[in-house]
Design a protein around this motif. Structure first.
Motif, PDB file in Angstrom:
ATOM      1  N   THR A 120      40.368  39.526  36.370  1.00 27.81           N
ATOM      2  CA  THR A 120      39.840  39.725  37.723  1.00 27.81           C
ATOM      3  C   THR A 120      38.328  39.651  37.648  1.00 27.81           C
ATOM      4  O   THR A 120      37.722  40.208  36.721  1.00 27.81           O
ATOM      5  CB  THR A 120      40.271  41.092  38.279  1.00 27.81           C
TER       6      THR A 120
ATOM      7  N   TRP B 266      37.360  38.674  43.902  1.00 30.29           N
ATOM      8  CA  TRP B 266      37.049  39.483  45.075  1.00 30.29           C
ATOM      9  C   TRP B 266      35.554  39.449  45.313  1.00 30.29           C
ATOM     10  O   TRP B 266      34.752  39.453  44.362  1.00 30.29           O
ATOM     11  CB  TRP B 266      37.491  40.937  44.878  1.00 30.29           C
TER      12      TRP B 266
ATOM     13  N   ALA C  96      42.431  43.753  43.678  1.00 32.22           N
ATOM     14  CA  ALA C  96      41.877  42.957  42.577  1.00 32.22           C
ATOM     15  C   ALA C  96      41.943  43.721  41.260  1.00 32.22           C
ATOM     16  O   ALA C  96      42.264  43.155  40.207  1.00 32.22           O
ATOM     17  CB  ALA C  96      40.434  42.570  42.898  1.00 32.22           C
TER      18      ALA C  96
ATOM     19  N   VAL D  67      39.076  43.259  33.646  1.00 29.14           N
ATOM     20  CA  VAL D  67      38.373  43.283  34.930  1.00 29.14           C
ATOM     21  C   VAL D  67      36.882  43.071  34.672  1.00 29.14           C
ATOM     22  O   VAL D  67      36.238  43.884  34.001  1.00 29.14           O
ATOM     23  CB  VAL D  67      38.612  44.606  35.677  1.00 29.14           C
TER      24      VAL D  67
ATOM     25  N   THR E   9      42.055  36.447  39.389  1.00 25.17           N
ATOM     26  CA  THR E   9      41.944  37.042  40.721  1.00 25.17           C
ATOM     27  C   THR E   9      40.467  37.267  41.009  1.00 25.17           C
ATOM     28  O   THR E   9      39.724  37.686  40.115  1.00 25.17           O
ATOM     29  CB  THR E   9      42.703  38.381  40.775  1.00 25.17           C
TER      30      THR E   9
END
Lengths: 311, 311
Positions: free
Chosen positions: B10, B35, B59, B66, B33
């Motif tokens: 992410t 955002w 997310a 991440v 992903t």
């Protein structure tokens, strides 16, 4: 058929650069005469075959090409003016770092005394002279440049920029400004990592290849500047480029912030004027427009224009 | 035997850099992903196969790794703190530019929430991500770095500096300081030659290779700094390096002098303290010793120590 004899050269001023220039012409077989205000500087060159003149006049009359490499424009006039008559019909190559206006003044002085004058701006440090990567920029009458060229080509790539004697110094100072800023930035970074016990040598191992890689960005920045397209896609914004975090980290580490604060001032003047979303290249407008003016006002600026700035 | 599935990623924050990081993991086959606070930024990545999350929480739970790439440390805490529970047992890679102390604070926050935290400092501009020459420096627990590494290696060379999470940001900011100073110097030079009608593109053609060549001097400067041997042979003196001529030429041309004046201030503090004959590398002492102190006083300084300076 024997090749024509190598033109004789005199080098006035034996700092690190003058010494490197004289060593290169000497190594290439040019009869080389050297002079320095402090005589000790000539010893190594004399041992290698140069003639060490005891007076400027003796040095001036000794060669067809007279190279002057002194501290500044004032030193050049101080050394040359008393022997102007001895320099008549010789080609004077002034590689002393001067401003464009000082170069034009020396050209006028030279013309008054029947001296052919070429200004040279050396784009190298002394250790690079005579090796690959050294370039010297010249401006002044083309025929004077051509006369001196057999000597000049011993130092590096010789590039003639035009008749205006101020062109080479302008380019020279512009490139030196870039270089000194890069060096100062390097020393700032070395001081930063030094606070964590990292050596400057370790830092240089990463910083040198990384800064070299970063120079690949300059062509794109230049294109943006030439088109004044600071709002185009793909640019890192001024807001994002604000080096306030570097400033804060430097202060936390107890370091002086001169260089970072200067970059930040250029960024802030544009951000404060409402251009924070524009690309970093817009700081050139802070340089072009001194006195806290952020440059041409964009009609669609989203924030109000703020008079003043943070510098 | 099939290769293990590529870890999912992410990316929070889709500025130019965040978008480049996400594009690189996506291109390498990692389920990605993304955002961004402003949704429009995700469109191109979504069209290329990324999942565009509508909330940070969505997310955060979507991936094992991440990545957070926001404006500053405050933005990172503001975005992550409300979803700290969703990040537990995940590996958080913070490539946001922060200070060393801010990175240590985030590491403490992460530990309190059971999140594995690695700090990353990206030594590249967005266009370099995934290509040769891009390096990212990391610090924090080695096992967290190793877990994230299959993702990290998509961006460039991954270098782990040590357990202290502040190490990567310190190096990051130090290299960024060098870079911004070089860029600011380049723009200053472009503005200078611009006053004679020379384009920034023409200037970049000379400045880029020349600055790259000048980086070869940094190892020698670093050696001088590490040995504090500013008086050793072969160094260009501070007196000779004083950029007052660049300052004067810039003023003559009507330009702002922030960057050149900053370099000059560093030089002058040493010259005023009696070190004018020492090498240029001595300006690091002006940085290490703020408040107009020129650093350790040399017993044989020829000129008196002058309180104050020219900055």
């Amino acid at each position: 058929m024997p090749s024509p004899p190598a033109p004789s050269v005199t080098v006035l001023g034996l700092g690190a650069m003058g010494s490197a220039l004289a060593a290169a012409t000497l190594a290439a077989g040019h009869p080389t005469t050297v002079w320095n205000r402090t005589p000790g500087r000539a010893e190594a060159l004399a041992a290698a075959g140069a003639r060490a003149a005891t007076t400027v006049r003796e040095a001036a009359v000794a060669a067809e090409i007279v190279v002057v490499c002194l501290l500044d424009h004032a030193s050049v006039l101080e050394v040359l003016d008393p022997v102007a008559d001895a320099l008549a019909d010789r080609t004077l190559v002034d590689v002393t770092t001067t401003t464009p206006e000082e170069s034009r003044a020396l050209a006028t002085w030279a013309a008054e005394h029947g001296i052919d004058h070429v200004d040279g701006g050396i784009m190298a440090v002394p250790s690079m002279i005579g090796g690959p990567g050294a370039e010297v920029l010249y401006s002044g009458p083309r025929d004077a440049f051509d006369t001196a060229r057999p000597v000049l080509d011993r130092w590096g790539q010789s590039s003639w920029l035009g008749d205006d004697p101020g062109l080479a110094p302008l380019y020279d100072l512009a490139l030196l400004a870039s270089m000194y800023a890069m060096f100062a930035g390097f020393f700032h970074g070395a001081a930063m990592v030094g606070t964590a016990g990292v050596s400057a040598t370790d830092f240089a191992r990463r910083a040198a290849p990384w800064l070299a890689a970063m120079t690949s960005e300059l062509a794109d920045y230049a294109d943006v500047v030439d088109r004044r397209d600071y709002g185009g896609p793909g640019q890192q914004s001024l807001e994002f480029s604000d080096p306030s975090d570097i400033l804060r980290a430097s202060e936390e580490a107890g370091l002086a912030t001169d260089v970072v604060a200067a970059v930040r001032a250029l960024v802030r003047r544009q951000v404060d004027a409402g251009y924070g979303a524009d690309g970093f290249a817009r700081i050139v407008e802070s340089i072009r427009n001194p006195g806290h003016d952020a440059g041409a006002v964009r009609a669609d600026a989203e924030q109000p224009i703020v008079a003043g700035g943070t510098s």
